[in-house]
Enzyme design. Structure first.
Site, PDB file in Angstrom:
ATOM      1  N   ASP A 150      10.210   6.262  -0.296  1.00 50.70           N
ATOM      2  CA  ASP A 150       8.954   5.991   0.416  1.00 50.70           C
ATOM      3  C   ASP A 150       8.097   7.257   0.418  1.00 50.70           C
ATOM      4  O   ASP A 150       8.470   8.263   1.018  1.00 50.70           O
ATOM      5  CB  ASP A 150       9.283   5.564   1.852  1.00 50.70           C
ATOM      6  CG  ASP A 150       8.118   4.921   2.569  1.00 50.70           C
ATOM      7  OD1 ASP A 150       7.025   4.866   1.986  1.00 50.70           O
ATOM      8  OD2 ASP A 150       8.305   4.462   3.708  1.00 50.70           O
ATOM      9  N   ASP A 151       6.973   7.225  -0.291  1.00 52.82           N
ATOM     10  CA  ASP A 151       6.048   8.369  -0.356  1.00 52.82           C
ATOM     11  C   ASP A 151       6.586   9.524  -1.201  1.00 52.82           C
ATOM     12  O   ASP A 151       6.187  10.675  -0.990  1.00 52.82           O
ATOM     13  CB  ASP A 151       5.738   8.934   1.041  1.00 52.82           C
ATOM     14  CG  ASP A 151       4.795   8.082   1.855  1.00 52.82           C
ATOM     15  OD1 ASP A 151       4.580   6.919   1.499  1.00 52.82           O
ATOM     16  OD2 ASP A 151       4.284   8.582   2.878  1.00 52.82           O
ATOM     17  N   CYS A 185       1.573   2.101   0.922  1.00 51.45           N
ATOM     18  CA  CYS A 185       2.884   1.464   1.030  1.00 51.45           C
ATOM     19  C   CYS A 185       2.851  -0.052   0.847  1.00 51.45           C
ATOM     20  O   CYS A 185       3.473  -0.589  -0.078  1.00 51.45           O
ATOM     21  CB  CYS A 185       3.510   1.797   2.383  1.00 51.45           C
ATOM     22  SG  CYS A 185       3.900   3.542   2.607  1.00 51.45           S
ATOM     23  N   ASP A 222       7.422   4.002  -4.023  1.00 51.72           N
ATOM     24  CA  ASP A 222       6.301   3.070  -3.894  1.00 51.72           C
ATOM     25  C   ASP A 222       4.961   3.720  -4.243  1.00 51.72           C
ATOM     26  O   ASP A 222       4.016   3.043  -4.611  1.00 51.72           O
ATOM     27  CB  ASP A 222       6.256   2.428  -2.499  1.00 51.72           C
ATOM     28  CG  ASP A 222       6.228   3.436  -1.360  1.00 51.72           C
ATOM     29  OD1 ASP A 222       6.246   4.661  -1.625  1.00 51.72           O
ATOM     30  OD2 ASP A 222       6.194   2.998  -0.187  1.00 51.72           O
TER      31      ASP A 222
END
Length: 361
Positions: free
Chosen positions: A57-58, A93, A323
């Site tokens: 994530d990120d 996201c 993502d």
């Protein structure tokens, strides 16, 4: 080899596996059932490939985070292919995850932000019924999802297509969160040994994998490990909280603190160079992000070792990606994502599995 996008490669791998399942569906009509006493080391590998997707994530590509994940590089990059030109279509996201799940661009699934239509009724009725999970489940895969789903997922239902569901309610946290565990809402607190989300994802996914191969040896597994790291609040496991004090990879890009930019969009025209306190903040945040990724690195190793113990590692596609990317000081922007520049849209992409060239890029 170069990749075009996370969605393209994911759907390509999925399509190949579906074709393989359909072509081989008659080849093993009565696979024997194995009990716990002879489970490890004495079972035949199913000819249908398993699929494991590890989604962070990120996580940036251009700021150098991958070089701090030696286990991931050893188990996936060294044994597979690194896609050096992998991009997401929307560096945010929920829109990006909606695209990964469906293969649709943002203007087709209509999830434009982390709030607008994210996990909405319209999404649930129109697109959630047609994710890659439903297609793979329909052709015999035992599917499992573990971790962050969509930012506005409220935990009141299990999305179609998932046999095992351990879905985080709402947005990323490492502690003090709720999950939907196969339809039951469970609250977690602040105890590292019981509640740290990255470790919970690793443990639950490995348990699902082992039990699936124990009790359903003739069925392939597809599972997604959707990690919270390195998204905020960047809470690392305590054993890693001292690492990387001098990491400064984010400064290597020429765009670091390059401001103002009169030739670019309006916002960048009005952003000035960073103050000393901003440089200190960016350094601290980069360090904390790298620390959180160490638990992801451990999880990759844990999954690969379990697959090896099961005799399934060489018959499994393992994909590692994010993502979207991230920025830390680029063009004077202190931190964040959602910008139409390479540091936010370029993502890591590693893939190993049957037929995938080893050690290539």
């Amino acid at each position: 080899m170069s990749g075009r996008s996370t969605t393209l490669i994911l759907l390509l791998a999925t399509a190949l596996c579906i074709i393989g399942v359909q072509a081989r569906s008659q080849s093993n009509p009565r696979a024997p059932r194995y009990g716990p006493d002879n489970f490890y080391g004495r079972r035949k590998t199913n000819s249908k490939p398993n699929i494991v997707v590890i989604l962070t994530d990120d996580q940036d590509q251009q700021l150098g985070s991958m070089k701090y994940m030696p286990k991931t590089l050893r188990y996936i990059a060294k044994e597979g292919t690194t896609f050096t030109n992998s991009f997401v279509s929307t560096p945010m996201c929920c829109p990006s995850r909606s695209s990964i799940l469906t293969g649709l661009y943002t203007h087709n699934h209509n999830v434009y932000t982390n709030n607008d239509n994210c996990s909405s009724i319209q999404w649930q009725q129109t697109h959630e019924t047609r994710t890659f999970a439903t297609y793979l489940s329909n052709v015999g895969y035992r599917t499992g999802y573990f971790g962050k789903y969509l930012n506005e997922y409220n935990g009141t239902y299990i999305p179609p297509g998932w046999r095992e569901w351990v879905g985080l309610v709402r947005n990323t946290r490492f502690y003090n969160y709720s999950i939907n565990f196969n339809g039951k809402k469970i609250n977690h607190g602040f105890d590292y040994h019981k509640d740290y989300l990255t470790d919970l994802i690793a443990n639950d996914s490995v348990s699902f994998l082992k039990l699936s191969k124990q009790y359903f040896p003739s069925r392939p597994v597809m599972m997604v490990l959707s990690m919270p790291a390195p998204h905020g609040p960047e809470d690392s496991a305590p054993q890693y909280s001292h690492l990387f004090a001098n990491a400064s990879d984010y400064m290597d890009l020429p765009s670091y603190d390059y401001a103002p930019n009169p030739d670019k969009q309006w916002m960048l025209q009005h952003i000035n160079r960073m103050e000393p306190i901003h440089h200190e903040f960016v350094k601290m945040l980069h360090q904390k992000r790298l620390q959180t990724l160490q638990s992801v690195d451990d999880a990759v190793e844990k999954v690969c070792l379990e697959l090896k113990a099961l005799g399934e590692l060489e018959n499994t596609y393992i994909m590692f990606t994010s993502d979207h990317g991230y920025h830390l000081g680029q063009f004077g922007m202190i931190k964040g994502k959602a910008m139409p520049y390479e540091f936010d849209v370029r993502v890591p992409m590693l893939l190993r599995g049957p037929g995938i060239p080893k050690g290539s890029s």
